[in-house]
Design an enzyme around this catalytic site. Structure first.
Site, PDB file in Angstrom:
ATOM      1  N   GLU A 117       0.738  -1.173  -0.051  1.00 13.85           N
ATOM      2  CA  GLU A 117      -0.056   0.149   0.024  1.00 13.85           C
ATOM      3  C   GLU A 117       0.934   1.471   0.004  1.00 13.85           C
ATOM      4  O   GLU A 117       0.433   2.438   0.318  1.00 13.85           O
ATOM      5  CB  GLU A 117      -1.077   0.224   1.336  1.00 13.85           C
ATOM      6  CG  GLU A 117      -2.168  -1.252   1.181  1.00 13.85           C
ATOM      7  CD  GLU A 117      -2.859  -1.187   2.381  1.00 13.85           C
ATOM      8  OE1 GLU A 117      -3.436  -0.191   2.626  1.00 13.85           O
ATOM      9  OE2 GLU A 117      -3.221  -2.315   2.515  1.00 13.85           O
ATOM     10  N   HIS A 139       0.081  -2.159  17.588  1.00 16.23           N
ATOM     11  CA  HIS A 139      -0.451  -0.610  17.925  1.00 16.23           C
ATOM     12  C   HIS A 139       0.972  -0.186  18.900  1.00 16.23           C
ATOM     13  O   HIS A 139       1.242   0.936  19.482  1.00 16.23           O
ATOM     14  CB  HIS A 139      -1.321  -0.592  18.896  1.00 16.23           C
ATOM     15  CG  HIS A 139      -2.539  -0.867  18.001  1.00 16.23           C
ATOM     16  ND1 HIS A 139      -3.323  -2.284  18.062  1.00 16.23           N
ATOM     17  CD2 HIS A 139      -3.548  -0.047  17.270  1.00 16.23           C
ATOM     18  CE1 HIS A 139      -4.348  -2.228  17.294  1.00 16.23           C
ATOM     19  NE2 HIS A 139      -4.507  -0.717  16.676  1.00 16.23           N
TER      20      HIS A 139
HETATM   21  N1  GLN Z   1      -5.194  -2.833   4.617  1.00 19.13           N
HETATM   22  C1  GLN Z   1      -5.316  -1.815   5.606  1.00 19.13           C
HETATM   23  C2  GLN Z   1      -3.845  -1.829   6.223  1.00 19.13           C
HETATM   24  O1  GLN Z   1      -3.256  -2.814   6.356  1.00 19.13           O
HETATM   25  C3  GLN Z   1      -6.261  -1.991   6.805  1.00 19.13           C
HETATM   26  C4  GLN Z   1      -6.432  -1.001   7.635  1.00 19.13           C
HETATM   27  C5  GLN Z   1      -7.281  -1.011   8.991  1.00 19.13           C
HETATM   28  O2  GLN Z   1      -7.961  -1.934   8.994  1.00 19.13           O
HETATM   29  N2  GLN Z   1      -7.667  -0.026   9.297  1.00 19.13           N
HETATM   30  O3  GLN Z   1      -3.360  -0.649   6.255  1.00 19.13           O
END
Ligand code: GLN
Ligand code: ZN
Length: 772
Positions: free
Chosen positions: A499, A709
């Site tokens: 991404e 997190h």
């Molecule tokens: N595919 C997204 C990521 O990995 C999912 C993000 C989310 O669940 N908020 O960032």
């Protein structure tokens, strides 16, 4: 004493205004302070200037009573924690040494003390810091912030009304402090908290407040009779104090339901009620309890959490009905204007015709003033505003821009069959096993990899024109290459492209879909100094061309292992956007779902065998009232299935959700009919795996074994232990191994180490399985 029998002229008011300033000055000042570049004095002076500017702007626009105390350096619930002296023990010394630093420490944590937990403010996208209370909590009044902000506004010669989180909502939003038994009920502290509120109210009165607003949005949720009687007791107590300002109890985000008669009977001087959307039911309910004779009603008729112009005539008709139901009726937005951007007029790139349909905080303020004027002086006094409002609404209703006949025809032609996979799960899973050839306990990630400084720089360079599209895309490809080669080396089974090209999981798609608007300045506070610009679902949605296919196929070209396609689901696309108010949400969801379906099908056609459609917002978008859940879940799950059901049986559909508390939507998760779901679970020790098992969830699941997190690297042993726990609930044939969520906020070093440990853990536990 004068008794007012005739209705007093309506006043215009708001409950809160965007805090950040026209250029997000507050964010910059606070972050500057954190980095040591801005002094505490400069931060305070800048903040005071922003407050004054807001009040002056509101007063100049014609708001008769401005709110005070709604300002916050971070969060108004945290401010309330300070106001009632409920600072957690681990932060007390720091807060005593330096109030400002102690405050930020509670919000953000320090090396030695964890921050307060953060969670969503009802069903908005604002997040508050959860109060931590226990049987030993001692409340003490600290009204300094409320009193000084009131004095600042009064010094400008304005009529001001302090706005406080009410005591019942404060307690209902709290949770047991660490170490306190989980069954401790913070509401049991009510009798201890009320004297502290009494003290604050007395101080505000002494400082010159005629009215004080106590916000009780928690009362629009389903409440037990014990909770309702606590509310009744609270307002009997506060209402019968001798030394107090007039009390206005406010609720918003939905209808009050059973809490309405409770508040209507309470000895307070007025109620502020939401009359928009599903809260419109407050009108009949108010009539049914005989109204608020002799009291003040503040009518929230302007939607405070969406961005469309108000229907002034309709609001006036609501207001006219309300006139007969209260001693006086004032006009407001349904909730604080915190939840909308500041000023639509700043948007240069939105077509002027569309801009007329939009109302951000500034435009909503003008609407409130107009309505108050119309109510007080008759509609003739606002004839000009009514005429132009009518024209704006008519132009939106008739505009071909919002309507795409092809999209409508396609949406209407959708049948049940379109929202169902062609084969049931058992057959699909066999086909997928043959097609993908994955080991038991397959390993994967949730989608994003670290968004490095270089990637952000590349995006900034592209925006500023310092680099061209070709150079930018080279950098994205390089990032994808790194992510793929790392995953291969680490030994992951189902890879992702990482991404790198996405700034935000909703914005990225909104920018490519026809019918969506994005804004340049439409910042809304998400939490603390984090602001987002939610895109606007303005018209019928379609997908002019593939959105993700080239990046996914590029990633796939670099490896022989399956690369998972990655999309944001229809529910999340709606949840993190401003939605249309001229058609049911379910219709909008269906349009988005069909656009995503095209993308899913194109990914499959391009050779992608695993496609993940993320729905992290499925749970959080649940309506506040349980009676509204089934209707929501029906359209939400249908939209997901519609987007994912166009593929072959051997194409594996994944989904992902985070933010725990899945218990109440397990059936909906099941109804998605995804082949694989990954869920947050590391911190709750696989609780979700047990919940799925208890429900009899029949498909594959990956409860997270790595808490993303935190920068902490889970050891192989820890991850293996979580997997073994997972295996007690979910059989090996259906258990996946993955982190809790995407890795975009993490750094590379901890990501590498954690994923290597995760793969090692999967191998160890695979080795322990008896051959079957
Ligand atoms: N595919 C997204 C990521 O990995 C999912 C993000 C989310 O669940 N908020 O960032
Ligand atoms: Zn997630």
């Amino acid at each position: 004493m004068t008794t007012r029998t005739a209705a007093a002229p309506a006043r215009a008011t708001v409950y809160g205004y965007p805090r950040q300033g026209p250029d997000r000055e507050l964010k910059k000042a606070i972050e500057g302070y954190w980095k040591g570049r801005v002094t505490a004095d400069a931060l305070r002076a800048g903040a005071a200037e922003l407050r004054r500017a807001n009040w002056r702007e509101l007063a100049a626009a014609g708001i008769h009573e401005v709110p005070t105390g709604d300002f916050s350096y971070y969060d108004h619930v945290l401010d309330t924690t300070v106001m009632v002296g409920a600072i957690p023990a681990r932060h007390r010394a720091a807060a005593a040494a330096n109030a400002l630093d102690g405050y930020f420490a509670m919000a953000r944590g320090t090396q030695d003390a964890a921050p307060l937990e953060m969670t969503k403010w009802f069903d908005t996208n604002y997040h508050y810091l959860v109060p931590e209370l226990g049987p030993d909590t001692v409340f003490t009044a600290d009204p300094a912030k409320q009193v000084s902000e009131l004095k600042e506004a009064l010094a400008l010669g304005l009529t001001a009304r302090p706005v406080l989180v009410g005591p019942v909502t404060y307690l209902l939003l709290a949770k047991p402090a660490p170490g306190v038994p989980a069954d401790f009920d913070p509401l049991s502290l009510l009798d201890r908290l009320l004297p502290v509120y009494a003290e604050v109210l007395a101080d505000l009165r002494a400082a010159g407040a005629e009215w004080v607003q106590l916000d009780e949005p928690a009362l629009v949720q389903d409440r037990t009779s014990d909770e309702l009687s606590a509310a009744s007791r609270a307002y009997r107590h506060l209402g019968t104090l001798t030394d107090r300002p007039k009390l206005l109890v406010a609720s918003y985000f939905d209808r009050l339901g059973d809490a309405l008669p409770v508040l209507a009977k309470a000895p307070v001087d007025g109620l502020a009620l939401d009359f928009t959307e599903s809260a419109a039911a407050n009108l009949d309910a108010l009539a049914a309890v005989g109204g608020l004779p002799g009291k003040r009603l503040v009518a929230g008729v302007v939607n405070g959490r969406n961005i469309w112009v108000n229907d002034l005539e309709q609001s006036l008709s609501t207001l006219a009905t309300l006139l007969g139901l209260a001693g006086r009726v004032d006009v407001a937005a349904s909730c604080s204007l915190l939840h909308v951007p500041l000023d639509a007029a700043l948007e240069q790139d939105i077509e002027p015709q569309i801009l007329r349909w939009l109302a951000f905080a500034k435009q909503k303020t003008a609407e409130i003033v107009t309505l108050a004027e119309g109510l007080a002086q008759g509609t003739d006094a606002i004839a000009g505003e009514l005429a132009s409002n009518r024209a704006d609404l008519a132009s939106r209703a008739a505009s071909p821009i919002t309507r795409d006949p092809a999209v409508r025809a396609r949406t209407e032609a959708v049948t049940d069959v379109d929202a169902r996979r062609s084969q049931p799960y058992p057959e699909r899973t066999a086909a997928q096993r043959a097609h993908l050839g994955l080991p038991l306990l397959p390993t994967t990630t949730i989608g994003s990899f670290p968004q490095t400084g270089e990637l952000r720089t590349a995006r900034a360079d592209l925006r500023a024109g310092r680099i061209g599209t070709a150079a930018y895309e080279e950098r994205i490809k390089a990032a994808i290459g790194e992510v793929i080669s790392f995953q291969e080396k680490a030994g992951l089974d189902v890879l992702v492209h990482g991404e790198a090209e996405r700034n935000d999981m909703v914005q990225y798609f909104a920018e490519q879909l026809t019918g969506y608007l994005t804004t340049e300045h439409g910042w809304v506070q998400s939490y603390g100094t984090r602001y987002v610009r939610p895109p606007i679902l303005a018209a019928d949605i379609s997908r002019p061309k593939p959105m993700t296919v080239r990046w996914t196929t590029y990633a796939q070209s670099l490896t022989s292992r399956p690369v998972k396609g990655m999309l944001t689901g229809p529910v999340t696309m709606l949840a993190w956007s401003f939605v249309r108010d001229d058609q049911p949400l379910g219709h909008t969801a269906r349009q988005v779902a069909l656009a995503l379906r095209d993308e899913v099908n194109d990914l499959e056609a391009a050779g992608t065998s695993v496609i993940q459609v993320d729905e992290p917002a499925l749970r959080e978008t649940l309506p506040l009232r349980a009676t509204d859940h089934p209707a929501y879940l029906t359209w939400a799950t249908e939209a997901f299935r519609l987007s994912t059901s166009g593929v072959r049986p051997d194409t594996q559909i994944h989904t992902h959700m985070c933010y725990a508390e899945f218990g109440d939507i397990v059936q909906a998760i099941d109804d998605l009919d995804a082949d694989v779901i990954s869920l947050e679970a590391a911190r709750s020790h696989m609780q979700v795996a047990r919940e799925l098992a208890a429900h009899g969830y029949p498909r594959q699941a990956g409860p997270g074994v790595y808490d993303i997190h935190s920068p902490r690297v889970p050891s192989t042993g820890e991850a293996a232990e979580l997997l073994r726990t997972g295996l007690r609930a979910i059989p090996a044939e259906r258990l996946w191994v993955n982190p809790d969520c995407g890795l975009k906020t993490r750094g590379w070093p901890e990501t590498r180490a954690s994923l290597e440990n995760l793969v090692a853990a999967a191998r160890i536990v695979r080795g322990e399985l008896s051959p079957s």
